[in-house]
Design a protein around this motif. Structure first.
Motif, PDB file in Angstrom:
ATOM      1  N   LEU A  10       0.742  -1.216   0.177  1.00 38.94           N
ATOM      2  CA  LEU A  10      -0.102   0.098   0.025  1.00 38.94           C
ATOM      3  C   LEU A  10       0.751   1.212   0.144  1.00 38.94           C
ATOM      4  N   ALA A  11       1.656   1.314   1.076  1.00 38.64           N
ATOM      5  CA  ALA A  11       2.555   2.482   1.065  1.00 38.64           C
ATOM      6  C   ALA A  11       3.676   2.246   1.896  1.00 38.64           C
ATOM      7  N   ARG A  12       4.907   2.897   1.876  1.00 41.68           N
ATOM      8  CA  ARG A  12       6.192   2.718   2.517  1.00 41.68           C
ATOM      9  C   ARG A  12       6.019   3.642   3.608  1.00 41.68           C
ATOM     10  N   GLY A  13       4.861   4.232   4.299  1.00 47.83           N
ATOM     11  CA  GLY A  13       4.833   5.066   5.027  1.00 47.83           C
ATOM     12  C   GLY A  13       5.095   4.423   6.505  1.00 47.83           C
ATOM     13  N   GLY A  14       5.910   5.444   7.414  1.00 47.55           N
ATOM     14  CA  GLY A  14       6.240   4.590   8.694  1.00 47.55           C
ATOM     15  C   GLY A  14       7.347   3.686   8.708  1.00 47.55           C
ATOM     16  N   ALA A  15       7.952   3.906   7.468  1.00 51.79           N
ATOM     17  CA  ALA A  15       9.376   2.990   7.513  1.00 51.79           C
ATOM     18  C   ALA A  15      10.444   3.795   8.441  1.00 51.79           C
ATOM     19  N   GLY A  16      10.907   3.393   9.325  1.00 51.90           N
ATOM     20  CA  GLY A  16      11.869   3.776  10.223  1.00 51.90           C
ATOM     21  C   GLY A  16      13.408   3.374   9.772  1.00 51.90           C
ATOM     22  N   VAL A  17      14.423   3.820  10.041  1.00 49.83           N
ATOM     23  CA  VAL A  17      15.710   3.502   9.601  1.00 49.83           C
ATOM     24  C   VAL A  17      16.549   2.760  10.837  1.00 49.83           C
ATOM     25  N   SER A  18      16.768   1.584  10.640  1.00 49.64           N
ATOM     26  CA  SER A  18      17.429   0.838  11.851  1.00 49.64           C
ATOM     27  C   SER A  18      18.791   1.480  11.986  1.00 49.64           C
ATOM     28  N   PRO A  19      19.247   1.784  13.161  1.00 53.45           N
ATOM     29  CA  PRO A  19      20.549   2.283  13.429  1.00 53.45           C
ATOM     30  C   PRO A  19      21.598   1.155  13.268  1.00 53.45           C
ATOM     31  N   ARG A  20      22.615   1.492  12.520  1.00 49.12           N
ATOM     32  CA  ARG A  20      23.709   0.615  12.139  1.00 49.12           C
ATOM     33  C   ARG A  20      23.358  -0.952  12.090  1.00 49.12           C
ATOM     34  N   PRO A  21      22.558  -1.418  11.204  1.00 47.34           N
ATOM     35  CA  PRO A  21      22.220  -2.998  11.138  1.00 47.34           C
ATOM     36  C   PRO A  21      23.407  -3.695  10.963  1.00 47.34           C
ATOM     37  N   ARG A  22      23.764  -4.911  11.404  1.00 46.90           N
ATOM     38  CA  ARG A  22      24.802  -5.833  11.195  1.00 46.90           C
ATOM     39  C   ARG A  22      24.165  -6.594  10.220  1.00 46.90           C
ATOM     40  N   VAL A  23      24.842  -6.585   8.976  1.00 49.35           N
ATOM     41  CA  VAL A  23      24.197  -7.087   7.429  1.00 49.35           C
ATOM     42  C   VAL A  23      25.276  -7.952   7.064  1.00 49.35           C
ATOM     43  N   LEU A  24      24.853  -9.312   6.694  1.00 48.21           N
ATOM     44  CA  LEU A  24      25.645 -10.173   5.894  1.00 48.21           C
ATOM     45  C   LEU A  24      25.204 -10.422   4.458  1.00 48.21           C
ATOM     46  N   VAL A  25      26.271  -9.862   3.517  1.00 53.67           N
ATOM     47  CA  VAL A  25      26.108  -9.879   2.157  1.00 53.67           C
ATOM     48  C   VAL A  25      26.793 -10.884   1.585  1.00 53.67           C
ATOM     49  N   THR A  26      25.818 -12.183   0.947  1.00 54.23           N
ATOM     50  CA  THR A  26      26.274 -13.220   0.010  1.00 54.23           C
ATOM     51  C   THR A  26      26.579 -12.485  -1.387  1.00 54.23           C
ATOM     52  N   GLY A  27      27.267 -13.172  -2.154  1.00 52.99           N
ATOM     53  CA  GLY A  27      27.474 -12.574  -3.536  1.00 52.99           C
ATOM     54  C   GLY A  27      28.001 -11.297  -3.646  1.00 52.99           C
ATOM     55  N   ALA A  28      29.052 -10.873  -2.837  1.00 55.32           N
ATOM     56  CA  ALA A  28      29.192  -9.387  -2.523  1.00 55.32           C
ATOM     57  C   ALA A  28      30.277  -8.925  -3.538  1.00 55.32           C
ATOM     58  N   SER A  29      30.769 -10.174  -4.236  1.00 55.69           N
ATOM     59  CA  SER A  29      31.764  -9.482  -5.520  1.00 55.69           C
ATOM     60  C   SER A  29      30.833  -9.558  -6.702  1.00 55.69           C
ATOM     61  N   GLY A  30      29.593  -9.775  -6.745  1.00 50.19           N
ATOM     62  CA  GLY A  30      29.103  -9.948  -7.907  1.00 50.19           C
ATOM     63  C   GLY A  30      28.242  -8.549  -8.362  1.00 50.19           C
ATOM     64  N   ASN A  31      27.617  -8.747  -9.518  1.00 50.45           N
ATOM     65  CA  ASN A  31      26.762  -7.569 -10.236  1.00 50.45           C
ATOM     66  C   ASN A  31      26.022  -6.911  -9.151  1.00 50.45           C
ATOM     67  N   VAL A  32      25.283  -7.444  -8.456  1.00 49.97           N
ATOM     68  CA  VAL A  32      24.404  -6.692  -7.565  1.00 49.97           C
ATOM     69  C   VAL A  32      25.207  -6.483  -6.136  1.00 49.97           C
ATOM     70  N   GLY A  33      25.742  -7.568  -5.650  1.00 53.79           N
ATOM     71  CA  GLY A  33      26.401  -7.483  -4.354  1.00 53.79           C
ATOM     72  C   GLY A  33      27.195  -6.311  -4.295  1.00 53.79           C
ATOM     73  N   ALA A  34      28.420  -6.253  -5.253  1.00 52.09           N
ATOM     74  CA  ALA A  34      29.046  -5.134  -4.959  1.00 52.09           C
ATOM     75  C   ALA A  34      28.744  -3.854  -4.784  1.00 52.09           C
ATOM     76  N   PRO A  35      27.781  -3.247  -5.961  1.00 53.54           N
ATOM     77  CA  PRO A  35      27.246  -2.002  -5.366  1.00 53.54           C
ATOM     78  C   PRO A  35      26.301  -2.087  -4.380  1.00 53.54           C
ATOM     79  N   LEU A  36      25.827  -3.137  -3.852  1.00 59.03           N
ATOM     80  CA  LEU A  36      24.995  -3.188  -2.748  1.00 59.03           C
ATOM     81  C   LEU A  36      25.895  -2.783  -1.231  1.00 59.03           C
ATOM     82  N   VAL A  37      26.916  -3.578  -1.454  1.00 53.49           N
ATOM     83  CA  VAL A  37      27.948  -3.195  -0.213  1.00 53.49           C
ATOM     84  C   VAL A  37      28.152  -1.716  -0.181  1.00 53.49           C
ATOM     85  N   GLU A  38      28.409  -1.102  -1.197  1.00 47.66           N
ATOM     86  CA  GLU A  38      28.775   0.424  -1.113  1.00 47.66           C
ATOM     87  C   GLU A  38      27.712   1.136  -0.530  1.00 47.66           C
ATOM     88  N   HIS A  39      26.451   1.006  -1.286  1.00 47.79           N
ATOM     89  CA  HIS A  39      25.231   1.673  -0.582  1.00 47.79           C
ATOM     90  C   HIS A  39      25.109   1.451   0.913  1.00 47.79           C
TER      91      HIS A  39
END
Ligand SMILES: NC(=O)c1ccc[n+]([C@@H]2O[C@H](COP(=O)([O-])OP(=O)(O)OC[C@H]3O[C@@H](n4cnc5c(N)ncnc54)[C@H](OP(=O)(O)O)[C@@H]3O)[C@@H](O)[C@H]2O)c1
Length: 300
Positions: A10-39
């Motif tokens: 319906l909407a993304r209203g109310g979406a809050g930002v989590s403070p510094r979440p710990r994220v594991l990125v698989t495929g981090a060297s790949g087409n999607v993973g590499a720019p994702l890590v930067e973001h």
């Protein structure tokens, strides 16, 4: 844009930002993973890059952890203390029950709060593809999730098909005049980062495409204009396409998958264009012209 369970976003209203979440990125060297890590790093996340090899490049600010889909002993240690996971299925791993299901179970056991899975556009209508099975594993495990379902990557043209363009001046795919709603993987990464950094995306599935569907003849014209030399669309049949790849010693199973995918395009089934990317990013998706401009050097 639909809930992963079929309901509408319906909407993304109310979406809050989590403070510094710990994220594991698989495929981090790949087409999607590499720019994702930067973001993710720019967005303040604590990024753990899942890596098979010792010599993997680890972006400044991220940490590396050994992780191999094919080695279950690496799964739990890589997930320790992790709140969120970006999960993909490496293209070479088609037995997802063997290689992805144990990871989904480990994600559940580690108490991960949110998994974002890189799936495939149209997966809900094609239960035979591996991505559909992985979505089912995640649903059955009951892990809060978001499914990113992208269309064809523009980056296929700078990776798989780079040499045909660079060395033969041609696009060589058996697609006829079928149109494709290409997306730049940098846009998928930007959406992925948003879904991992904000709350409010759980239970959603996003159909991610570019802003327009293009035929390969139109793509060839854009290449010609941007590179300043003629790039033509050679329109092979499926057999001629498969034969060229066979001569390059590419495994038959891989050739069969590629030919199948391009047959789907030929039938006009890859031309879907949605507005999810634009809605989530608040800007137009990256165009094919821009993609070619940004990667010009790789075809010169
Ligand atoms: N291409 C398309 O048009 C398209 C469209 C829609 C969906 N998709 C889906 O997108 C996914 C591929 O994404 P991508 O293009 O970003 O990936 P990619 O560039 O092909 O990279 C694959 C990644 O997986 C890692 N990897 C491979 N085997 C591994 C293993 N055994 N254990 C741990 N990591 C492993 C690789 O790491 P290393 O650095 O160690 O090799 C690499 O980071 C696939 O599931 C594909 O079906 C693709």
């Amino acid at each position: 844009m639909a809930g992963a369970d079929g309901g509408h976003l319906l909407a993304r209203g109310g979406a809050g930002v989590s403070p510094r979440p710990r994220v594991l990125v698989t495929g981090a060297s790949g087409n999607v993973g590499a720019p994702l890590v930067e973001h993710l790093l720019k967005g303040g996340a604590q990024v753990r890059v899942a890596s098979r090899g010792e010599g993997a490049r680890v972006p400044e600010g991220a940490t590396a952890v050994r992780f191999d889909f094919e080695d279950p002993s690496t799964h739990a240690p890589a997930l320790e203390g992790v709140e969120k996971v970006f999960l993909l299925r490496p293209p070479a791993l088609s037995d997802v029950k063997r290689h992805l299901l144990p990871v989904v179970r480990a994600v559940k056991e580690a108490g991960v709060r949110h998994v974002v899975f890189l799936s495939l556009l149209g997966v809900e209508k094609n239960q035979a593809v591996p991505h559909a099975k992985v979505e089912r594993f995640i649903l059955e495990a009951g892990v809060p999730h978001t499914f990113l379902r992208p269309s064809f990557f523009m980056q296929n043209l700078s990776t798989t098909h780079r040499d045909d363009i660079r060395e033969h001046g041609e696009l060589f795919m058996p697609v006829g005049s079928g149109k494709t709603g290409f997306i730049d993987t940098r846009d998928i990464a930007a959406v992925g980062a948003r879904t991992l950094l904000e709350d409010g995306h759980e239970g959603k599935a996003y159909d991610l495409t570019g802003a327009e569907a293009l035929s390969y003849a139109e793509v060839a014209r854009l290449f010609t204009e941007v590179l300043g030399r003629p790039i033509r669309y050679n329109e092979p049949g499926a057999l001629r396409f498969a034969a060229r790849w066979y001569r390059r010693d590419v495994p038959l199973a891989y050739i069969a998958v590629m030919t199948g995918i391009y047959t789907v395009c030929r039938l006009g089934l890859a031309g879907t264009v949605t507005r999810d990317t634009e809605t989530l990013l608040g800007r137009a998706p990256i165009s094919m012209r821009q993609f070619i401009q940004d990667h010009k050097a790789c075809w010169m």
